[in-house]
Every structure is written in structure tokens, then in C-alpha cells.
Write a protein that holds these residues in place. Structure first.
Motif, short mmCIF file in Angstrom:
data_model
loop_
_atom_site.label_atom_id
_atom_site.label_comp_id
_atom_site.label_asym_id
_atom_site.label_seq_id
_atom_site.Cartn_x
_atom_site.Cartn_y
_atom_site.Cartn_z
N PRO A 1 0.51 -4.54 -0.54
CA PRO A 1 -0.76 -5.11 0.13
C PRO A 1 -1.51 -4.34 0.77
O PRO A 1 -0.80 -3.36 1.30
CB PRO A 1 -0.51 -6.85 0.65
N VAL A 2 -2.77 -4.42 1.24
CA VAL A 2 -3.87 -3.82 2.79
C VAL A 2 -4.28 -4.79 3.38
O VAL A 2 -4.74 -6.14 2.75
CB VAL A 2 -4.65 -2.65 1.86
N TRP A 3 -3.88 -5.19 4.69
CA TRP A 3 -4.24 -5.95 5.17
C TRP A 3 -5.51 -5.73 6.31
O TRP A 3 -5.73 -3.94 6.68
CB TRP A 3 -3.00 -5.75 6.85
N VAL A 4 -5.89 -6.49 6.45
CA VAL A 4 -7.70 -6.39 6.98
C VAL A 4 -8.10 -6.95 8.02
O VAL A 4 -7.46 -8.27 8.52
CB VAL A 4 -9.24 -7.22 5.75
N ILE A 5 -7.94 -6.39 9.59
CA ILE A 5 -7.62 -6.95 11.18
C ILE A 5 -8.90 -6.69 10.95
O ILE A 5 -9.52 -5.98 11.42
CB ILE A 5 -6.36 -5.85 11.52
N ASP A 6 -9.65 -7.78 11.44
CA ASP A 6 -10.85 -7.56 12.98
C ASP A 6 -10.29 -7.24 14.50
O ASP A 6 -9.50 -7.75 14.62
CB ASP A 6 -11.21 -9.07 12.97
N TYR B 1 -7.47 -1.08 8.89
CA TYR B 1 -7.04 -1.14 7.74
C TYR B 1 -5.62 -1.03 7.81
O TYR B 1 -4.79 0.12 8.23
CB TYR B 1 -8.01 -0.43 6.58
N VAL B 2 -4.75 -1.88 6.89
CA VAL B 2 -2.75 -1.17 6.71
C VAL B 2 -2.54 -1.08 5.62
O VAL B 2 -3.19 -1.89 5.19
CB VAL B 2 -2.10 -1.83 7.79
N SER B 3 -1.59 0.39 5.20
CA SER B 3 -1.35 -0.05 4.27
C SER B 3 0.11 -0.53 4.17
O SER B 3 0.87 -0.34 4.75
CB SER B 3 -2.18 1.30 3.41
N SER B 4 0.33 -0.76 2.66
CA SER B 4 1.78 -0.89 2.68
C SER B 4 2.67 0.21 1.52
O SER B 4 1.67 0.58 0.79
CB SER B 4 2.21 -2.17 1.51
N PRO B 5 3.28 1.23 1.97
CA PRO B 5 4.15 2.10 1.03
C PRO B 5 4.19 1.53 -0.70
O PRO B 5 4.29 1.87 -1.63
CB PRO B 5 5.56 2.71 1.32
N ALA B 6 4.57 0.57 -1.08
CA ALA B 6 5.21 0.11 -1.98
C ALA B 6 3.88 -0.21 -2.70
O ALA B 6 2.85 -0.49 -2.50
CB ALA B 6 5.48 -2.08 -1.71
N GLU B 7 4.41 0.07 -3.92
CA GLU B 7 3.03 0.13 -5.09
C GLU B 7 2.33 -1.18 -5.88
O GLU B 7 1.18 -1.20 -5.92
CB GLU B 7 3.44 0.89 -6.89
N ASP B 8 3.31 -2.64 -5.05
CA ASP B 8 2.51 -4.04 -5.25
C ASP B 8 2.28 -4.54 -4.40
O ASP B 8 2.03 -5.54 -3.81
CB ASP B 8 3.89 -4.66 -6.05
N ARG C 1 6.11 -3.64 4.42
CA ARG C 1 5.85 -3.06 5.59
C ARG C 1 4.55 -2.92 5.67
O ARG C 1 4.31 -2.47 4.51
CB ARG C 1 7.28 -1.69 5.28
N GLY C 2 3.69 -2.02 6.60
CA GLY C 2 3.14 -1.55 6.67
C GLY C 2 3.35 0.36 6.72
O GLY C 2 4.22 0.71 7.35
N GLY D 1 -1.36 -1.86 -3.19
CA GLY D 1 -0.08 -1.49 -3.26
C GLY D 1 -0.75 0.34 -2.39
O GLY D 1 -2.27 0.84 -2.81
N GLY D 2 0.45 1.04 -2.87
CA GLY D 2 0.23 2.47 -2.37
C GLY D 2 0.03 2.82 -0.75
O GLY D 2 -0.19 2.09 -0.01
N PRO D 3 0.86 4.04 0.27
CA PRO D 3 0.44 4.41 0.70
C PRO D 3 -0.32 4.91 2.04
O PRO D 3 -0.54 4.91 2.90
CB PRO D 3 1.94 5.72 1.25
#
Length: 361
Positions: free
Chosen positions: A173-178, A164-171, A150-151, A192-194
Motif C-alpha cells: 500500500p501507500v499510507w496517507v498520514i495527516d 505519504y509512505v510507500s511500501s517496497p512490496a509490489e502489492d 513494511r514502509g 505497491g513499489g518503493p
């Protein structure tokens, strides 16, 4: 206090396919009986009841934008993006969101509003001028057990028009959006990380998490290193902020009610600043002379002096202060205030409506 004392930073925002039309509905002003203003430790606090399920805020050109997920985020009903008058904090428009909205950030350069749908694993794009939804970006990716990531937080780099969108899960991703195409440019796995923070000069993106923070090179979209933060048991770095002039990171640590001052290169903890139970959101002002921290379990806002790295002011903003946004000028900030679910706790409301606090210094 002078209007420019806390000079707030404005450079960056710190939550299916196809477009959907926005729905505009007239909204009543908040009840004056539910507004309060009091001098609290040198700050004037005004609390205005708005809507149930408030999360993040952004202030742009005399308007305050807020996400409202409703009284029950899991009821399957639409949420709303709210437009508030920046002066009165009265709701002027409700824009229905088919997906529950949580995170919120604005790219002032391109005039786009981004809304994060944590439970739906997607991000909406709105035209700020018309408030029409122009796109919906699906966030792809699964963990080792096959559960989708989840983002959480949204962050805009206006210089490169990148979201940039973070994910709260420690493993996670970070999504990079144009920003121009609303397409995912890259997915940086395993960082990882919120929390998210960005240093445009060094091209470094930082994520915070459970017992660690990660360093990402935004030029190559690669993980540089992942630093463990284990000086105390069960460290949980919820949100993180950068002070580029001093080359330091400040992270809220919810388990112990502290702010950690971190060296971004070595990962060392330079200093520990006690602020209060449930330290949550953190924002830096323009010149790094102050950092603002909400302490959700304490019902307070801490103001940390950027030079001495000590708490110079504590402002009561109960019951549960949540996210922080910049106000109309350098003399104020806005905070979303969550309400208790337990009727025995002070601040409980049967209608589940939550509030926005304006704090003037």
C-alpha cells in the motif's frame, strides 16, 4: 560554475504509541585524515566520514539531518538521528532512536521531522525545534500470506500537510498520514513499489516498482491506473521523479543501469538514458533543467540535462553513492555514501563508518 546553475528544488521531501524523549550526546568532529576534496569533472567533491549505517539526509537552516541504523541493522540496538553542521558536516548531536531509522523527510512549513523505521513498520514524528519525539505511527497492513507490509520512502505535501509512505512490496500500500494529527487518514492498497513522486497541480502521486508504475489520485486516494513497463526483461524502477512542467516521469532502473523517461498518462517509455550500474536515487532541480542520479554500482553521480535528456556530466563519488539531499544553496548537493562490506574492495573500513559527500558545482 555559477551558484544558480542547477537551482535545486525544495518543495517536497524523497524512508508502539506515545512519545519518547530524545537523547543528546556530545559527538567528536570527523577525522581530518578521512576528509578528501578533489576537482572531479568540473565538480568539487568533499567526502566526510560520519557514522555507520547512514541512509537518508535532509538539510534545513544550517543543519543536516541524517539517519544512522548502526553497523548492523539487525542487532536490536537503537539507531540515531544525527544532526550535522552544514558547513563542516561534523556531528553535533546524536538523538537515540529506539527503532532503527532509515527514511527521513522534513516538513519545513510545520517544522516537523519524520523518520521511517522500515524494519519496525512505523514512522516517528519529531519537533524540529526541540528534536523531541512527539509521536510514533504504526503502519498496518498484511499481504495475502499474512506477512506485514513494511514502509520505505517518505514524501511530504506541505500544501495539505500530508505525509505519504510507500511500501517496497509490489502489492503493498501507500499510507496517507495527516500531518496535524499524526493519524493515518487512508491506506491505498495494491499500488505497491518503493519509489514516490508527487504532482500537486494534477493531484497525482506516482509509485515505481518491479516492471510497473502506479498513478494515484490524491484527491480521492484511489488508484487511477497501473502501467506495465516491460520493454526489457526484469525492469525494476527503484525511484521516480516528476517533471510537472513537461509532464514526464523519470525513473531509475537498477537492473540495467538506466533512467527511463515515462509518459504518466499512457505509460509509454519516451526515452532511455544510460547512467551506470545500479542507478538508484534521482532528484530534480527547481526549474527542471537538471536531474541528479546516483549510480551505486558505478560509484558515480550522473547529471542529466533537462532539455536534451542526455548525461551532461558524470562525477566520481565512490564507493557506493546512495541518497541525495539538497545543499545549503543551488550550487551544491549532499549524498550519503555507503561503504563495502568486503575488505578486499576499495573504500572498506573496519569501523564500518560511512560518509557524506558534498558536491559543489
Amino acid at each position: 560554475m555559477s551558484a544558480g546553475k542547477y537551482g535545486l528544488r525544495r518543495n517536497y521531501g524523497a524512508f508502539a504509541i506515545g512519545a519518547a524523549a530524545a537523547l543528546f550526546v556530545a559527538a567528536p568532529a570527523p577525522s581530518l585524515a578521512q576528509q578528501s576534496a578533489a576537482q572531479a569533472h568540473g565538480a568539487d567533491v568533499t567526502n566526510v566520514v560520519v557514522e555507520p549505517g547512514l541512509f537518508e539526509l535532509a538539510q534545513v537552516d544550517g543543519k543536516v539531518y541524517a539517519t544512522s541504523a548502526g553497523a548492523d541493522r539487525r542487532d536490536g540496538k537503537p539507531g540515531h538521528v544525527l544532526v550535522l553542521d552544514a558547513g563542516t558536516l561534523a556531528v553535533e548531536q546524536r538523538i537515540e532512536s529506539p527503532e532503527k531509522p532509515f527514511a527521513l523527510v522534513v516538513n519545513r512549513t510545520t517544522g516537523k521531522l519524520y523518520v521511517g523505521h522500515t524494519m519496525s513498520r512505523s514512522v516517528s514524528v519529531y519537533d524540529l525545534a526541540t528534536l523531541q519525539r512527539t509521536g510514533l505511527i504504526a503502519l498496518q497492513g498484511e499481504n495475502k500470506e499474512g506477512k506485514p507490509f513494511r514502509g520505505r520512502q517518505l514524501l511530504v505535501d506541505e500544501g495539505t500537510d500530508t505525509l505519504y509512505v510507500s511500501s517496497p512490496a509490489e502489492d503493498g500500500p501507500v499510507w496517507v498520514i495527516d500531518g496535524e494529527t499524526a493519524a493515518i487518514r487512508a491506506r491505498i492498497d495494491g499500488v505497491g513499489g518503493p519509489g514516490l513522486a508527487f504532482d500537486p497541480e494534477r493531484q497525482r502521486l506516482y509509485t515505481s516498482g518491479k516492471g510497473f508504475f502506479s498513478v494515484i489520485d490524491t484527491g480521492s486516494n484511489r488508484l487511477v491506473r497501473r502501467h506495465a513497463v516491460t520493454d526489457k526483461q526484469d525492469r525494476f524502477l527503484v525511484n521516480i521523479e516528476i517533471d510537472p512542467a513537461q509532464q514526464r516521469l523519470l525513473a531509475t532502473e537498477s537492473k540495467h543501469g538506466e533512467v527511463l523517461v515515462l509518459d504518466p498518462d499512457s505509460g509509454n517509455v519516451r526515452k532511455i538514458i544510460p547512467t551506470g550500474k545500479g542507478a538508484l536515487a534521482i532528484r530534480r532541480n527547481a526549474d527542471g533543467s537538471a536531474f541528479f542520479v546516483t549510480n551505486r554500482g558505478e560509484g558515480t553521480l550522473s547529471i542529466i540535462d533537462g532539455a536534451s535528456l542526455t548525461v551532461r556530466q558524470t562525477v566520481p563519488v565512490s564507493p557506493y553513492p546512495n541518497s541525495i539531499a539538497y545543499g545549503a544553496d543551488a550550487s551544491e548537493i549532499l549524498i550519503s555514501i555507503k561503504q563495502p562490506r568486503d575488505a578486499s574492495v576499495a573504500g572498506y573500513r573496519e569501523d564500518r563508518k560511512e560518509s557524506v559527500a558534498r558536491i559543489r558545482f
